[in-house]
Motif scaffolding. Structure first.
Motif, PDB file in Angstrom:
ATOM      1  N   ALA A 122       1.149  -1.413   0.066  1.00 12.85           N
ATOM      2  CA  ALA A 122       0.775  -0.346   0.180  1.00 12.85           C
ATOM      3  C   ALA A 122       1.267   1.123   0.348  1.00 12.85           C
ATOM      4  CB  ALA A 122      -0.964   0.420   0.687  1.00 12.85           C
ATOM      5  N   SER A 123       2.133   1.644   0.531  1.00 16.47           N
ATOM      6  CA  SER A 123       2.902   2.405   1.084  1.00 16.47           C
ATOM      7  C   SER A 123       3.626   2.322  -0.317  1.00 16.47           C
ATOM      8  CB  SER A 123       3.654   2.758   1.802  1.00 16.47           C
ATOM      9  OG  SER A 123       4.618   1.420   1.904  1.00 16.47           O
ATOM     10  N   LYS A 124       4.030   1.402  -1.450  1.00 22.55           N
ATOM     11  CA  LYS A 124       4.489   1.439  -2.355  1.00 22.55           C
ATOM     12  C   LYS A 124       3.966   2.056  -3.181  1.00 22.55           C
ATOM     13  CE  LYS A 124       7.390  -1.436  -5.543  1.00 22.55           C
ATOM     14  NZ  LYS A 124       8.189  -3.181  -5.499  1.00 22.55           N
ATOM     15  N   LEU A 125       2.315   1.951  -3.498  1.00 20.84           N
ATOM     16  CA  LEU A 125       1.918   2.523  -4.810  1.00 20.84           C
ATOM     17  C   LEU A 125       0.990   3.964  -3.778  1.00 20.84           C
ATOM     18  CD1 LEU A 125      -0.784   1.601  -6.731  1.00 20.84           C
ATOM     19  CD2 LEU A 125      -2.059   1.281  -4.764  1.00 20.84           C
ATOM     20  N   LEU A 126       0.840   4.689  -3.064  1.00 18.04           N
ATOM     21  CA  LEU A 126       1.160   5.433  -2.445  1.00 18.04           C
ATOM     22  C   LEU A 126       1.812   6.286  -3.393  1.00 18.04           C
ATOM     23  CD1 LEU A 126      -0.828   7.447  -1.351  1.00 18.04           C
ATOM     24  CD2 LEU A 126      -0.083   6.863   0.593  1.00 18.04           C
ATOM     25  N   GLY A 127       3.487   5.722  -2.596  1.00 15.38           N
ATOM     26  CA  GLY A 127       4.212   6.328  -2.661  1.00 15.38           C
ATOM     27  C   GLY A 127       5.138   6.818  -4.236  1.00 15.38           C
ATOM     28  N   HIS A 128       4.938   5.617  -5.639  1.00 15.80           N
ATOM     29  CA  HIS A 128       4.437   6.364  -6.114  1.00 15.80           C
ATOM     30  C   HIS A 128       3.555   7.213  -7.053  1.00 15.80           C
ATOM     31  CE1 HIS A 128       6.505   3.056  -9.034  1.00 15.80           C
ATOM     32  NE2 HIS A 128       6.649   1.723  -7.952  1.00 15.80           N
ATOM     33  N   VAL A 129       2.118   6.907  -6.755  1.00 10.24           N
ATOM     34  CA  VAL A 129       1.662   8.374  -6.802  1.00 10.24           C
ATOM     35  C   VAL A 129       2.244   9.691  -6.637  1.00 10.24           C
ATOM     36  CG1 VAL A 129      -0.757   9.135  -6.970  1.00 10.24           C
ATOM     37  CG2 VAL A 129      -0.687   6.496  -7.544  1.00 10.24           C
ATOM     38  N   LEU A 130       2.220   9.471  -5.479  1.00 13.13           N
ATOM     39  CA  LEU A 130       2.917  11.186  -5.452  1.00 13.13           C
ATOM     40  C   LEU A 130       3.892  11.203  -6.154  1.00 13.13           C
ATOM     41  CD1 LEU A 130       1.927  10.380  -1.385  1.00 13.13           C
ATOM     42  CD2 LEU A 130       0.433  12.258  -1.903  1.00 13.13           C
ATOM     43  N   LEU A 131       4.577  10.583  -5.979  1.00 18.72           N
ATOM     44  CA  LEU A 131       6.194  11.003  -6.663  1.00 18.72           C
ATOM     45  C   LEU A 131       5.659  11.614  -8.260  1.00 18.72           C
ATOM     46  CD1 LEU A 131       8.416  11.165  -5.435  1.00 18.72           C
ATOM     47  CD2 LEU A 131       9.225   9.195  -7.996  1.00 18.72           C
ATOM     48  N   GLU A 132       4.899  10.959  -8.819  1.00 19.43           N
ATOM     49  CA  GLU A 132       4.333  10.404  -9.982  1.00 19.43           C
ATOM     50  C   GLU A 132       3.646  12.495 -10.132  1.00 19.43           C
ATOM     51  OE1 GLU A 132       4.673   9.616 -13.733  1.00 19.43           O
ATOM     52  OE2 GLU A 132       5.242   8.158 -12.324  1.00 19.43           O
ATOM     53  N   GLN A 133       2.945  12.787  -9.386  1.00 18.95           N
ATOM     54  CA  GLN A 133       2.536  13.982  -8.764  1.00 18.95           C
ATOM     55  C   GLN A 133       3.842  15.394  -8.728  1.00 18.95           C
ATOM     56  OE1 GLN A 133      -0.536  14.360  -9.666  1.00 18.95           O
ATOM     57  NE2 GLN A 133      -1.745  14.728  -7.792  1.00 18.95           N
ATOM     58  N   GLY A 134       5.057  14.793  -8.499  1.00 24.46           N
ATOM     59  CA  GLY A 134       5.786  15.822  -8.799  1.00 24.46           C
ATOM     60  C   GLY A 134       6.415  15.954  -7.935  1.00 24.46           C
ATOM     61  N   TYR A 135       5.674  15.443  -5.789  1.00 24.45           N
ATOM     62  CA  TYR A 135       6.084  15.961  -5.160  1.00 24.45           C
ATOM     63  C   TYR A 135       7.608  15.305  -4.446  1.00 24.45           C
ATOM     64  CZ  TYR A 135       0.800  16.984  -3.999  1.00 24.45           C
ATOM     65  OH  TYR A 135      -0.500  18.059  -3.673  1.00 24.45           O
ATOM     66  N   ASP A 136       8.247  15.952  -3.981  1.00 19.79           N
ATOM     67  CA  ASP A 136       8.900  15.881  -2.881  1.00 19.79           C
ATOM     68  C   ASP A 136       8.290  14.550  -1.596  1.00 19.79           C
ATOM     69  OD1 ASP A 136      11.844  14.719  -1.903  1.00 19.79           O
ATOM     70  OD2 ASP A 136      11.511  16.569  -0.166  1.00 19.79           O
ATOM     71  N   VAL A 137       9.303  13.000  -1.551  1.00 20.06           N
ATOM     72  CA  VAL A 137       8.168  12.184  -0.806  1.00 20.06           C
ATOM     73  C   VAL A 137       8.898  11.292   0.137  1.00 20.06           C
ATOM     74  CG1 VAL A 137       6.972   9.942  -1.032  1.00 20.06           C
ATOM     75  CG2 VAL A 137       6.486  11.324  -2.655  1.00 20.06           C
ATOM     76  N   LYS A 138       9.048  10.366   1.387  1.00 20.12           N
ATOM     77  CA  LYS A 138       9.265  10.091   1.834  1.00 20.12           C
ATOM     78  C   LYS A 138       8.309   9.300   2.630  1.00 20.12           C
ATOM     79  CE  LYS A 138      13.695  13.301   3.516  1.00 20.12           C
ATOM     80  NZ  LYS A 138      13.623  13.859   4.086  1.00 20.12           N
ATOM     81  N   HIS A 181     -10.907   7.763  -2.922  1.00 22.84           N
ATOM     82  CA  HIS A 181     -11.544   9.159  -2.827  1.00 22.84           C
ATOM     83  C   HIS A 181     -11.605  10.142  -2.354  1.00 22.84           C
ATOM     84  CE1 HIS A 181     -16.250   9.356  -2.053  1.00 22.84           C
ATOM     85  NE2 HIS A 181     -15.403   9.708  -0.898  1.00 22.84           N
ATOM     86  N   TYR A 182     -10.963  10.843  -1.368  1.00 24.89           N
ATOM     87  CA  TYR A 182     -10.418  11.887  -0.776  1.00 24.89           C
ATOM     88  C   TYR A 182     -10.150  12.821  -1.458  1.00 24.89           C
ATOM     89  CZ  TYR A 182     -12.473   9.686   3.439  1.00 24.89           C
ATOM     90  OH  TYR A 182     -14.337   9.057   3.853  1.00 24.89           O
ATOM     91  N   PHE A 183      -9.237  12.317  -2.599  1.00 24.54           N
ATOM     92  CA  PHE A 183      -7.336  13.440  -2.969  1.00 24.54           C
ATOM     93  C   PHE A 183      -9.020  13.741  -3.920  1.00 24.54           C
ATOM     94  CE2 PHE A 183      -5.339  10.902  -0.410  1.00 24.54           C
ATOM     95  CZ  PHE A 183      -3.524  12.133  -0.212  1.00 24.54           C
ATOM     96  N   GLY A 184      -8.640  14.281  -5.035  1.00 28.11           N
ATOM     97  CA  GLY A 184      -9.502  14.737  -6.396  1.00 28.11           C
ATOM     98  C   GLY A 184      -8.426  14.449  -7.146  1.00 28.11           C
ATOM     99  N   MET A 185      -6.630  13.838  -7.341  1.00 25.34           N
ATOM    100  CA  MET A 185      -5.555  13.226  -8.004  1.00 25.34           C
ATOM    101  C   MET A 185      -6.595  12.253  -9.338  1.00 25.34           C
ATOM    102  SD  MET A 185      -3.259  11.619  -6.032  1.00 25.34           S
ATOM    103  CE  MET A 185      -2.468  12.370  -5.066  1.00 25.34           C
ATOM    104  N   ASP A 186      -6.071  12.462 -10.653  1.00 26.51           N
ATOM    105  CA  ASP A 186      -6.664  11.921 -11.769  1.00 26.51           C
ATOM    106  C   ASP A 186      -7.113  10.459 -11.166  1.00 26.51           C
ATOM    107  OD1 ASP A 186      -8.379  10.992 -13.746  1.00 26.51           O
ATOM    108  OD2 ASP A 186      -6.183  12.287 -15.623  1.00 26.51           O
ATOM    109  N   GLU A 187      -8.094   9.446 -11.989  1.00 29.83           N
ATOM    110  CA  GLU A 187      -7.647   8.096 -11.925  1.00 29.83           C
ATOM    111  C   GLU A 187      -6.701   6.793 -12.230  1.00 29.83           C
ATOM    112  OE1 GLU A 187     -11.354   5.814 -10.909  1.00 29.83           O
ATOM    113  OE2 GLU A 187     -10.845   4.138 -11.331  1.00 29.83           O
TER     114      GLU A 187
END
Lengths: 189, 577
Positions: free
Chosen positions: A18-34, A154-160
């Protein structure tokens, strides 16, 4: 501003995927991620926690008491254990599954009852759903992690499509359709 | 391409990019993934060594032959490798040698929280300390360069929160330096005049390294508001940035031994108040005080445990965020032995026989928890064997007849062998149980010399434990199946009563090993259950009692059948006996 998401559960429940998936999505959005997790001893059926932080520039790798925007929980008792880490206006997304820890199994301690009500009474916003049933409906009890991520999305506005392409990157091809179903079931629950 | 990478994977990436050719390690949390990730690069030869001393000697040997090499270990592993470390510091290298050591503040998975920086100072070996994954990658490469430039091994120090945090990394290309030629040099033999000269060289090297520390970009000053200056390193730097924001003045140290002098004095002169933020011991703080600076450190922040942003806020008198609670007590969820764990039967019998159990380091330390309660002591890798011998020397027959040492297969090879050699040589009637589950379990399933496979899972040499124990002088060596409680009890009773030293090998593969074929889950004949809860005494997470009746969780149960042997009513007979 740094966004803080905690993923909590019991060792062996699939919190790392789950955290791996979330990390991927956030990185793809251009964020710095830890993304921080503890390996070793706690993997053996103990309480496990992963911290996911994102923003323009993230400093600390961990989330502390009163800082989490979201707590995503695989198990009710774990949601309650980590409640103090939630911001008072934060959101809990939890599976309603109950797994008794050894002190409860041996009778040394009691599993608190009516936890969802009590979390709400404490002031937390709680989205509780039977992720195990949804995962089984998708085709495997092991897909609870993706059901929960679907619910979180569901709580994020990001594109599915961002989520779906991240799923393609982290799960083996033969389980892809199953996990996409699990994601949709969680999102639309 | 920017990607999220675990700190340990970033160390492996840096070693790869530096052209590292050989890595020899012993697994230990939180260092294990360094070697596992390095092994994914086919260009790097990676192996599991029997222990950290061997690993360091192997890596050093490779550098003497002219190839860049490294090893990785946890903080307590460095104690084991300390013997070669101090003299390798004298002898130097012929190609870069990097020793990765991972501390565990907060002891998430360790028996102590020693501070490895003391080894850098004691052995006079420079130490780099990254604060995130990208620094881990870059510092790993820099460590090789420093090693060759100053003819010294170099430490790369990790901690749990850097090793096990993923952050953004921009990988680079691999560059392999030409193999340095090996030339026989009589001054490399570390004795008398050579050692004296080598020591003098090390002292000169330290002065050169201090000079380097003054200006190198591993240390950097980030000037902001001058009311407060913070000297820090590693993950503490991240907490400082989190709490004091981007406007704070920080001296961030990447080279934590040797420490600069002028750089610190200059920074101190620019700020009104100086604090040192460092986990564990006051190493940087002590250095500042020796320089005559007025500085706060351990008067504000604890020596014990790991830091967090709220801890730092509290210690400097800042507000911490408000948080929610519920009134109910939350039962703890300690880690448990897995359902079907082969260690369970051994610990159940040891508890039943009221044995004094000298334990060791591994999954089986969980045998100390309720309801098994079957561990009295543990110290470090191998102490179950030698410590038991000492216990029995002092206790005599009263000890020998009821005490056992308990040690896993990997730990036994690591440093249990020498302990049982002492038992056989100096003859106490001690009984050591080797829990042979064919894997190094706790650290996440690494191969070891008893498994017959190497790090990559390919066929390899295999230690014959029975033959080894006999060769060391044991005439009594018995193999028992830990799923057979009656056999375990009989053998333990016999060996405790025997008038000779004995080894019991409890042999069953770990149930978590991939490809292990399990029996179907036990099905409970609940009509016959009287609710006596005898089956609960083995502490299996697959067993619970609901409304006075046993329930088996079929998703956890692997059909080991140990519970069936606890049940006199025949409720649990639907499995392996």
């Amino acid at each position: 501003m740094t966004g803080n998401i905690m993923i909590v559960g019991v060792g062996g429940q699939g919190t790392l995927l789950a955290s791996k998936l979330l990390g991927h999505v956030l990185l793809e959005q251009g964020y710095d991620v830890k993304v921080s997790e503890v390996h070793g001893m706690s993997q053996r059926g103990g309480s496990v926690v992963t911290y996911v932080r994102y923003g323009e520039k993230v400093a600390s790798p961990v989330i502390d008491r009163g800082e989490a925007d979201f707590i995503v929980s695989f198990e009710l008792l774990e949601a309650a254990r980590w409640l103090p880490y939630l911001k008072p206006q934060g959101q809990i997304v939890t599976s309603t599954q109950r797994l008794e820890p050894m002190p409860v199994i041996t009778g040394a301690a009691e599993y608190p009852d009516r936890l969802v009500e009590k979390l709400r009474a404490a002031g937390a916003k709680v989205d509780a759903l039977d992720c195990l049933a949804l995962a089984e409906r998708a085709g495997s009890a092991k897909a609870v992690n993706i059901v929960l991520m679907g619910r979180l999305s569901h709580y994020f506005g990001m594109d599915e499509s961002l989520w779906l392409s991240a799923i393609e990157q982290v799960v083996p091809p033969k389980f892809l359709e199953l996990n996409k179903r699990a994601f949709a079931l969680g999102k639309n629950a | 391409m920017r990607q999220l990478m675990l700190g340990n994977a970033a160390v492996a990436r840096g070693m790869y990019e530096a052209g590292c050719a050989i890595i020899s390690s012993y697994p230990g949390t939180p260092s294990t993934e360094i070697t596992e990730e390095a092994a994914k690069y086919s260009e790097i030869y990676c192996e599991w060594a029997p222990n950290e001393k061997v690993a360091l000697e192997v890596a050093h040997g490779a550098t003497l032959a002219g190839r860049r090499a490294g090893c990785a270990m946890k903080h307590v592993g460095l104690n084991v490798a300390a013997d070669p470390l101090f003299t390798i510091s004298y002898q130097g290298v012929n190609a870069g040698l990097v020793i990765c050591v991972a501390d565990d503040p907060g002891m998430h998975s360790s028996q102590n929280e020693q501070d490895s920086r003391h080894y850098a100072a004691a052995a006079k070996v420079p130490m780099l300390e990254p604060a995130d994954s990208e620094e881990a990658r870059v510092f790993a490469k820099r460590a090789f360069e420093l090693s060759e430039r100053f003819n010294t091994p170099v430490f790369l120090k990790m901690c749990t929160r850097v090793a096990h945090a993923q952050s953004v990394v921009e990988p680079g290309e691999r560059t392999v330096p030409a193999q340095a030629p090996y030339v026989k040099d009589p001054t490399k033999v570390m004795m008398t005049v050579n050692s004296r000269n080598a020591h003098a060289r090390v002292e000169r090297r330290t002065l050169e390294l201090i000079e380097y520390a003054e200006t190198c970009d591993l240390n950097r000053v980030e000037m902001g508001d001058t009311k407060l200056g913070i000297i820090t390193s590693s993950t503490s730097y991240q907490y400082a940035r989190e709490v004091f924001g981007p406007g704070a003045s920080i001296l961030k140290l990447g080279l934590v031994w040797p420490l600069p002098e002028k750089l610190i004095l200059d920074f101190a002169a620019k700020v009104d108040r100086l604090i040192v933020l460092e986990e564990l011991d006051p190493v940087i703080e002590g250095h500042c005080k020796k320089l005559g600076l007025q500085v706060s450190g351990k008067d504000l922040f604890p020596i014990c445990g790991e830091f967090s942003q709220n801890l730092v806020r509290e210690c400097v008198g800042l507000d911490t965020p408000r948080f929610l609670t519920i009134p109910d007590p939350i039962p703890p969820r300690p880690p448990v032995m897995c359902a079907g764990c082969p260690h369970r039967g051994i610990f159940y019998i040891l508890n039943k026989l009221h044995c004094m159990v000298y334990g060791d380091i591994g999954c089986y330390t969980l045998g100390a928890l309720a309801p098994l309660n079957a561990m009295d002591l543990n110290v470090c890798m191998g102490a179950s064997c030698s410590g038991l011998h000492g216990f029995n020397l002092a206790m005599g027959r009263a000890g020998e007849s009821r005490s056992v040492g308990v040690i896993g297969d990997s730990t036994f090879i690591h440093s249990g062998m020498t302990g049982i050699c002492d038992i056989a040589y100096n003859q106490t009637n001690s009984t050591v149980i080797i829990l042979d589950n064919s894997i190094t379990g706790m650290t996440g399933h690494q191969q070891n010399p008893t498994t017959g496979k190497n790090l990559r899972g390919e066929p390899a040499g295999k230690v014959d434990l029975e033959a080894l124990c006999r060769a060391l002088g044991f005439e009594r060596v018995t193999v028992v199946d830990p799923y057979d409680l009656a056999a375990v009890e009989r053998v333990v009773r016999e060996e405790l009563a025997a008038d000779a030293p004995s080894i019991i090998i409890s042999r069953r593969p770990c149930v978590m090993i991939k490809g292990t074929v399990h029996k179907p889950p036990i099905t409970a004949d609940t009509d016959r259950c009287v609710g006596c809860e005898m089956c609960m005494q083995i502490g299996c997470p697959a067993i619970s009692v609901e409304n006075g009746t046993v329930r088996i969780d079929p998703t956890l149960c692997v059909g080991c059948g140990v519970c069936a042997q606890m049940c006199d009513m025949g409720v649990l007979d639907g499995g392996a006996k």
